[in-house]
Structures are given as C-alpha cells and as structure tokens.
Design a protein around this motif. Structure first.
Motif, short mmCIF file in Angstrom:
data_model
loop_
_atom_site.label_atom_id
_atom_site.label_comp_id
_atom_site.label_asym_id
_atom_site.label_seq_id
_atom_site.Cartn_x
_atom_site.Cartn_y
_atom_site.Cartn_z
N LYS A 4 -13.23 -9.05 8.76
CA LYS A 4 -12.05 -8.18 8.85
C LYS A 4 -10.80 -9.02 9.14
O LYS A 4 -10.15 -8.90 10.18
CB LYS A 4 -12.26 -7.10 9.91
N LEU A 5 -10.47 -9.88 8.17
CA LEU A 5 -9.32 -10.78 8.28
C LEU A 5 -8.11 -10.06 7.69
O LEU A 5 -7.97 -9.94 6.47
CB LEU A 5 -9.60 -12.08 7.55
N MET A 6 -7.19 -9.63 8.54
CA MET A 6 -6.18 -8.64 8.14
C MET A 6 -5.02 -9.21 7.34
O MET A 6 -4.21 -8.45 6.80
CB MET A 6 -5.66 -7.90 9.36
N THR A 7 -4.93 -10.53 7.22
CA THR A 7 -3.85 -11.10 6.41
C THR A 7 -4.38 -12.12 5.39
O THR A 7 -3.58 -12.81 4.75
CB THR A 7 -2.79 -11.78 7.29
N ALA A 8 -5.68 -12.21 5.23
CA ALA A 8 -6.26 -13.28 4.41
C ALA A 8 -6.48 -12.84 2.97
O ALA A 8 -6.73 -11.68 2.67
CB ALA A 8 -7.59 -13.74 5.01
N ASP A 9 -6.44 -13.84 2.07
CA ASP A 9 -6.62 -13.59 0.64
C ASP A 9 -8.08 -13.67 0.22
O ASP A 9 -8.41 -13.47 -0.96
CB ASP A 9 -5.81 -14.60 -0.18
N ALA A 10 -8.98 -13.96 1.16
CA ALA A 10 -10.42 -14.01 0.88
C ALA A 10 -11.13 -14.07 2.21
O ALA A 10 -10.52 -14.23 3.27
CB ALA A 10 -10.78 -15.22 0.02
N SER A 11 -12.47 -13.96 2.14
CA SER A 11 -13.27 -14.11 3.35
C SER A 11 -14.60 -14.74 3.00
O SER A 11 -15.22 -14.38 1.99
CB SER A 11 -13.53 -12.76 4.02
N PRO A 12 -15.09 -15.65 3.85
CA PRO A 12 -16.48 -16.07 3.70
C PRO A 12 -17.40 -14.87 3.89
O PRO A 12 -17.08 -13.91 4.61
CB PRO A 12 -16.66 -17.08 4.84
N VAL A 13 -18.56 -14.91 3.23
CA VAL A 13 -19.59 -13.90 3.42
C VAL A 13 -20.93 -14.60 3.60
O VAL A 13 -21.13 -15.70 3.08
CB VAL A 13 -19.69 -12.90 2.24
N ARG A 14 -21.82 -14.00 4.34
CA ARG A 14 -23.23 -14.43 4.35
C ARG A 14 -23.95 -13.47 3.41
O ARG A 14 -24.34 -12.37 3.77
CB ARG A 14 -23.82 -14.37 5.75
N ALA A 15 -24.06 -13.87 2.17
CA ALA A 15 -24.58 -13.00 1.12
C ALA A 15 -26.10 -13.10 1.07
O ALA A 15 -26.67 -14.19 1.03
CB ALA A 15 -23.98 -13.39 -0.23
N VAL A 16 -26.74 -11.95 1.10
CA VAL A 16 -28.19 -11.89 0.97
C VAL A 16 -28.57 -10.78 -0.01
O VAL A 16 -27.81 -9.82 -0.22
CB VAL A 16 -28.89 -11.65 2.33
N LEU A 17 -29.74 -10.94 -0.60
CA LEU A 17 -30.34 -9.90 -1.41
C LEU A 17 -31.64 -9.47 -0.74
O LEU A 17 -32.38 -10.30 -0.21
CB LEU A 17 -30.65 -10.40 -2.83
N ARG A 18 -31.89 -8.16 -0.77
CA ARG A 18 -33.13 -7.63 -0.19
C ARG A 18 -33.88 -6.87 -1.27
O ARG A 18 -33.28 -6.12 -2.05
CB ARG A 18 -32.81 -6.72 0.99
N GLU A 19 -35.19 -7.06 -1.32
CA GLU A 19 -35.96 -6.35 -2.33
C GLU A 19 -35.89 -4.85 -2.09
O GLU A 19 -35.80 -4.39 -0.95
CB GLU A 19 -37.41 -6.84 -2.36
N LEU A 20 -35.91 -4.09 -3.18
CA LEU A 20 -35.81 -2.64 -3.09
C LEU A 20 -37.16 -2.04 -2.69
O LEU A 20 -38.21 -2.62 -2.96
CB LEU A 20 -35.35 -2.08 -4.44
#
Length: 208
Positions: A192-208
C-alpha cells in the motif's frame, strides 16, 4: 495442503534492473550489540526490482499510485500459458492454444529459464494486439516472466498504453520456469505505497 509455486525471483544486490534504474542495496541502521537489542536494515531500490505490479501512475500522470488500486485483480483464478522462445513479441497465435474459457488473469511464460541474475535487453514482450484480444475476453490482469510487457528499447510503450486505456493491471518479472500450463489461484498483492508507481509483490500460485 494445496501445492504452492513461488513465482517471485530472489531480490538482492545481484538482481538485474532496467539500465539507469535504482538497484537493490541494503545497509544496517542498527545492529545487535551493547545498548541495541535488534538488527534494523535500510533498503533502497526501484519498486520495479524483482516481481512487481506496475501502477497506472507508471504510464500515465493521471493514473493511480499503486497504493490506491483495487486489490481484486491480484487475487484469484489465473491461467499460465507457455509461449517459450517466441519473442520478440508474443502474438495471439503464440497463445491461441490455451485461450478457451479464460479466467480474469493470464500469465505468459516466455523463457525456458528466467535470467534472475542478469539484465536481458532482448526480452520478449506482448504485442499490443495480444493484450487487446485478452481484454476482449474478460482478462483484467496480464503477467509475464520478463522485465517489461514492452520491448526493452521501446520509447512509446505501446502495450503499456493499451493497459492504461483498458484499465488492466500488469505483473512483470515473474519466474514461471517450473509451472506447467494450466489454471491456478494467483496471489500477488502489492504493498500500500500511496505515492509509488509500482510495488514489489511476493507472487505465488496455488493449485485449485
């Protein structure tokens, strides 16, 4: 428990960045010792280091900063589609084999092995028409395993401008090396970076 795939590259001072962008660096502002009970680090980096979510502000001055965007696109059903070594632009026919009944999120794998430790100036990107067709089928978020959805030397950022016009969201620098084609649950929430043009993410996929 359902299987998880971590699709985030490691972030360190070895992480590649777009030429001229701010690399990752860490220093210690406090260290354990007499009179100090904790280690506290200080980090400087571009928000585009590692897996990240671009904000509309990144490609339009009228756009929202990343802390103000709706989180819904970054969480939910997702399809991984392979288009390995099909660059420089991912055209519709490269992914057409896997576009039946698309979920709202599509991630495209272009590398056999994603280069987590070097900059790739020949990275594969999306053809703007591919994003147009994905959006026409209800896709709200596109992701890719390269540093940009546009060619590294682009000055017009045509695919980013399609994203801006159609109000889609984008994830870049994902690691999809070990992820089979198919459907998953995506979890890749930006900070929740209120003035930033991007943000790092910890991206994961979970099986359905």
């Amino acid at each position: 428990m359902k299987k998880l795939w971590d699709i985030s590259p490691p972030v360190s001072d070895q992480s590649p960045v777009f030429p001229g962008d701010t690399p990752y660096a860490q220093a210690w502002s406090a260290t354990l010792g007499p009179g100090c009970p904790v280690n506290v680090g200080k980090i400087t980096m571009s928000p585009h280091v590692g897996a990240h979510a671009d904000a509309p502000l990144h490609y339009g001055n009228e756009g929202f900063a990343i802390g103000a965007v709706d989180l819904a696109p970054y969480l939910g059903a997702c399809r991984v589609i392979h288009a390995i070594n099909k660059g420089p632009l991912i055209e519709w026919h490269h992914i057409a084999h896997a576009v039946q009944d698309l979920p709202a999120r599509v991630l495209v794998r272009t590398y056999k092995r994603m280069p987590v430790d070097r900059w790739d100036g020949e990275l594969a990107a999306f053809a703007p028409a591919t994003i147009e067709q994905l959006a026409a089928r209800g896709v709200k978020l596109v992701g890719i395993d390269t540093a940009s959805i546009d060619p590294a030397d682009s000055k017009t950022l045509d695919s980013h401008q399609v994203i801006r016009r159609l109000d889609l969201r984008v994830l870049e620098n994902l690691v999809l090396d070990d992820v089979p084609e198919g459907d998953y649950e995506l979890i890749a929430l930006p900070l929740k970076l209120m003035t930033a043009d991007a943000s790092p993410v910890r991206a994961v996929l979970r099986e359905l």
